[in-house]
Enzyme design. Sequence first.
Site, PDB file in Angstrom:
ATOM      1  N   GLU A  81      47.230  35.301  39.812  1.00 44.74           N
ATOM      2  CA  GLU A  81      46.973  35.635  38.390  1.00 44.74           C
ATOM      3  C   GLU A  81      46.324  37.016  38.276  1.00 44.74           C
ATOM      4  OE1 GLU A  81      46.583  31.524  35.928  1.00 44.74           O
ATOM      5  OE2 GLU A  81      44.709  32.183  36.846  1.00 44.74           O
ATOM      6  N   CYS A  95      42.375  43.408  35.988  1.00 48.40           N
ATOM      7  CA  CYS A  95      41.291  42.686  36.813  1.00 48.40           C
ATOM      8  C   CYS A  95      42.367  42.164  37.920  1.00 48.40           C
ATOM      9  CB  CYS A  95      40.678  41.598  36.070  1.00 48.40           C
ATOM     10  SG  CYS A  95      39.856  40.596  37.065  1.00 48.40           S
ATOM     11  N   CYS A 102      40.676  31.596  47.489  1.00 46.90           N
ATOM     12  CA  CYS A 102      39.425  32.559  48.106  1.00 46.90           C
ATOM     13  C   CYS A 102      38.530  31.566  49.080  1.00 46.90           C
ATOM     14  CB  CYS A 102      38.293  32.671  46.910  1.00 46.90           C
ATOM     15  SG  CYS A 102      37.081  33.795  47.814  1.00 46.90           S
ATOM     16  N   CYS A 106      32.357  29.381  45.979  1.00 52.03           N
ATOM     17  CA  CYS A 106      31.332  29.538  45.148  1.00 52.03           C
ATOM     18  C   CYS A 106      31.295  28.511  44.307  1.00 52.03           C
ATOM     19  CB  CYS A 106      31.249  30.958  44.528  1.00 52.03           C
ATOM     20  SG  CYS A 106      30.886  32.198  45.630  1.00 52.03           S
ATOM     21  N   CYS A 109      32.737  28.724  40.592  1.00 51.63           N
ATOM     22  CA  CYS A 109      34.224  29.654  40.340  1.00 51.63           C
ATOM     23  C   CYS A 109      35.307  28.520  40.650  1.00 51.63           C
ATOM     24  CB  CYS A 109      34.160  30.672  41.380  1.00 51.63           C
ATOM     25  SG  CYS A 109      35.580  31.759  41.629  1.00 51.63           S
ATOM     26  N   GLY A 152      40.006  35.773  44.694  1.00 50.41           N
ATOM     27  CA  GLY A 152      39.667  36.256  46.074  1.00 50.41           C
ATOM     28  C   GLY A 152      38.540  37.146  46.327  1.00 50.41           C
ATOM     29  N   GLU A 153      38.083  37.465  47.563  1.00 45.98           N
ATOM     30  CA  GLU A 153      36.941  38.373  47.846  1.00 45.98           C
ATOM     31  C   GLU A 153      37.655  39.799  48.472  1.00 45.98           C
ATOM     32  OE1 GLU A 153      33.613  38.829  47.982  1.00 45.98           O
ATOM     33  OE2 GLU A 153      34.169  40.421  49.182  1.00 45.98           O
ATOM     34  N   SER A 184      34.187  44.390  43.256  1.00 44.81           N
ATOM     35  CA  SER A 184      33.015  43.486  43.224  1.00 44.81           C
ATOM     36  C   SER A 184      33.152  42.589  44.450  1.00 44.81           C
ATOM     37  CB  SER A 184      33.181  42.538  41.957  1.00 44.81           C
ATOM     38  OG  SER A 184      32.495  41.546  42.002  1.00 44.81           O
ATOM     39  N   SER A 207      27.962  40.509  43.308  1.00 40.74           N
ATOM     40  CA  SER A 207      27.756  39.215  42.752  1.00 40.74           C
ATOM     41  C   SER A 207      26.505  38.850  43.132  1.00 40.74           C
ATOM     42  CB  SER A 207      28.824  38.234  42.877  1.00 40.74           C
ATOM     43  OG  SER A 207      29.922  38.910  42.404  1.00 40.74           O
ATOM     44  N   LEU A 208      25.266  38.746  42.439  1.00 39.61           N
ATOM     45  CA  LEU A 208      23.984  38.413  42.859  1.00 39.61           C
ATOM     46  C   LEU A 208      23.848  36.849  42.599  1.00 39.61           C
ATOM     47  CD1 LEU A 208      21.848  39.905  44.514  1.00 39.61           C
ATOM     48  CD2 LEU A 208      20.471  40.022  42.503  1.00 39.61           C
ATOM     49  N   HIS A 209      23.721  36.902  41.191  1.00 41.76           N
ATOM     50  CA  HIS A 209      23.494  35.432  40.702  1.00 41.76           C
ATOM     51  C   HIS A 209      22.244  34.560  40.706  1.00 41.76           C
ATOM     52  CE1 HIS A 209      27.656  36.469  39.604  1.00 41.76           C
ATOM     53  NE2 HIS A 209      28.023  35.883  40.690  1.00 41.76           N
ATOM     54  N   ASN A 283      31.542  31.216  32.375  1.00 44.02           N
ATOM     55  CA  ASN A 283      32.698  30.866  31.838  1.00 44.02           C
ATOM     56  C   ASN A 283      32.739  29.285  32.306  1.00 44.02           C
ATOM     57  OD1 ASN A 283      33.677  33.078  30.324  1.00 44.02           O
ATOM     58  ND2 ASN A 283      34.200  33.952  32.138  1.00 44.02           N
ATOM     59  N   CYS A 324      36.650  35.849  33.824  1.00 40.61           N
ATOM     60  CA  CYS A 324      36.137  36.084  35.243  1.00 40.61           C
ATOM     61  C   CYS A 324      35.964  34.529  35.791  1.00 40.61           C
ATOM     62  CB  CYS A 324      35.000  36.598  35.172  1.00 40.61           C
ATOM     63  SG  CYS A 324      35.130  38.292  35.782  1.00 40.61           S
TER      64      CYS A 324
HETATM   65  N1  SAH Z   1      35.035  37.584  44.784  1.00 41.19           N
HETATM   66  C1  SAH Z   1      34.674  38.511  44.240  1.00 41.19           C
HETATM   67  C2  SAH Z   1      35.455  39.195  43.242  1.00 41.19           C
HETATM   68  C3  SAH Z   1      36.048  38.225  42.329  1.00 41.19           C
HETATM   69  S1  SAH Z   1      34.868  37.378  41.167  1.00 41.19           S
HETATM   70  C4  SAH Z   1      33.143  38.344  44.061  1.00 41.19           C
HETATM   71  O1  SAH Z   1      32.727  37.256  43.902  1.00 41.19           O
HETATM   72  O2  SAH Z   1      32.412  39.485  43.366  1.00 41.19           O
HETATM   73  C5  SAH Z   1      34.652  38.205  40.014  1.00 41.19           C
HETATM   74  C6  SAH Z   1      33.305  38.006  39.313  1.00 41.19           C
HETATM   75  O3  SAH Z   1      33.571  36.878  38.479  1.00 41.19           O
HETATM   76  C7  SAH Z   1      32.064  37.886  40.270  1.00 41.19           C
HETATM   77  O4  SAH Z   1      30.851  38.432  39.811  1.00 41.19           O
HETATM   78  C8  SAH Z   1      32.075  36.076  40.250  1.00 41.19           C
HETATM   79  O5  SAH Z   1      30.665  35.731  40.638  1.00 41.19           O
HETATM   80  C9  SAH Z   1      32.058  36.033  38.822  1.00 41.19           C
HETATM   81  N2  SAH Z   1      32.455  34.642  38.452  1.00 41.19           N
HETATM   82  C10 SAH Z   1      33.004  33.546  39.072  1.00 41.19           C
HETATM   83  N3  SAH Z   1      33.014  32.363  38.559  1.00 41.19           N
HETATM   84  C11 SAH Z   1      32.865  32.812  37.176  1.00 41.19           C
HETATM   85  C12 SAH Z   1      32.363  31.993  36.117  1.00 41.19           C
HETATM   86  N4  SAH Z   1      32.948  30.844  35.997  1.00 41.19           N
HETATM   87  N5  SAH Z   1      31.924  32.498  34.865  1.00 41.19           N
HETATM   88  C13 SAH Z   1      31.908  33.692  35.002  1.00 41.19           C
HETATM   89  N6  SAH Z   1      31.911  34.487  35.791  1.00 41.19           N
HETATM   90  C14 SAH Z   1      32.415  34.099  36.967  1.00 41.19           C
HETATM   91 FE1  SF4 Z   2      35.517  33.725  45.800  1.00 34.89          FE
HETATM   92 FE2  SF4 Z   2      34.136  35.633  44.093  1.00 34.89          FE
HETATM   93 FE3  SF4 Z   2      35.116  33.139  43.272  1.00 34.89          FE
HETATM   94 FE4  SF4 Z   2      33.052  33.304  44.891  1.00 34.89          FE
HETATM   95  S1  SF4 Z   2      32.996  34.183  43.001  1.00 34.89           S
HETATM   96  S2  SF4 Z   2      34.759  31.924  45.116  1.00 34.89           S
HETATM   97  S3  SF4 Z   2      33.906  35.004  46.167  1.00 34.89           S
HETATM   98  S4  SF4 Z   2      36.325  34.582  43.869  1.00 34.89           S
END
Ligand code: SAH
Ligand code: SF4
Length: 336
Positions: A81, A95, A102, A106, A109, A152-153, A184, A207-209, A283, A324
Amino acid sequence: MDFDHLYKTLADQPKYRVKQAKEAIFKQLVSDWSQSTTLPKELKEQLNQNCSLEIKGQIFSAQKSKTTKALLTLSDGLKIETVLMGHKDGRQTVCVSSQVGCAMACKFCATGKLGLSRNLTYNEIIEQVLFFDRYLKEQNSRVSNIVFMGMGEPFANYDAVLKAIKYFNDSEAFNIGARHISISTSGIIPGIEKLTAEKIQVNLAISLHAANNKLRSELMRINDRFPLEKLLKAVDKYIQKTGRKVMFEYLMIKGVNDSLKHAEELSRLMAKPLHMVNLIPYNPTGVYLPSSQHTIDQFKNYLRKRQVEVSQRYTFGQEIDAACGQLANKAKKVAK
Ligand code: SAH
Ligand code: SF4
């Protein structure tokens, strides 16, 4: 589409043919070689046989947030996608995905739940932007910005990502300035180190979180391998070398990482030049709940009081599962 294949096919042709072929692909945005106005007929037929320009995709549109999602089918039948976001000021951001699924898993996600099928080739990364450039042609518009925030990463597929970025940047191809391209990462340190050494200066987002190792490891397994103190050190080096701002993405998840105590922790890590925080409304993907806007505002104000530069991300395309972290090939899942 396969660029290596294209160059091979054109290898015994005069040099200017490559330029003409690139013009057809990137400027005229043809989807069939026969539409090229400059290449000779015989060559066009040969190219149609060897280097098809077809990109198979299905479109989903959300008018409310000016978001379009494309489900692309790759040559081996796998699907990815990719999302186009139209901004009020005319910018068109794609995007892009860097992998099918991936491996980082996480917790919050949807892509992470799929596991990894495979890396994308640089051609498949380029196709995502080309697909939307063709789509936007009818509106006399073009893709102006690219963020690696799809599936993906990106730093787990470093070489293909960097090669695609060279095409995005190339004036004979997409001609998009490096400052309009962002990567990212979930915090893959070797990737950050390699990017630090590159000549091309794209934007880096982390992506710190979570601002402590215990919570970050709970949310993101990758934190066990690359814990916060090492990650932040690698970012410091990147900033020293490039002088560029780094964006730290921070999801706002209800009752998990959104208290003022968490804000205090985060403000301590961010008390450095060129560090900025981007708060992301969560989300929902079935595991956690999003923080309320009131909680996000309190968190934001706390950081501002501590002199941390902070913004809040606008959420695009929730209604078509295009936001995202929501990219998970629903069609594929249904078919299973
Ligand atoms: N893998 C990379 C890039 C893709 S994810 C990464 O993790 O940075 C892109 C962004 O979407 C990241 O900051 C990720 O943490 C965030 N993300 C993942 N799941 C999400 C969700 N459910 N709601 C909002 N952002 C989310
Ligand atoms: Fe992969 Fe980024 Fe989703 Fe983590 S947030 S599972 S690194 S796509």
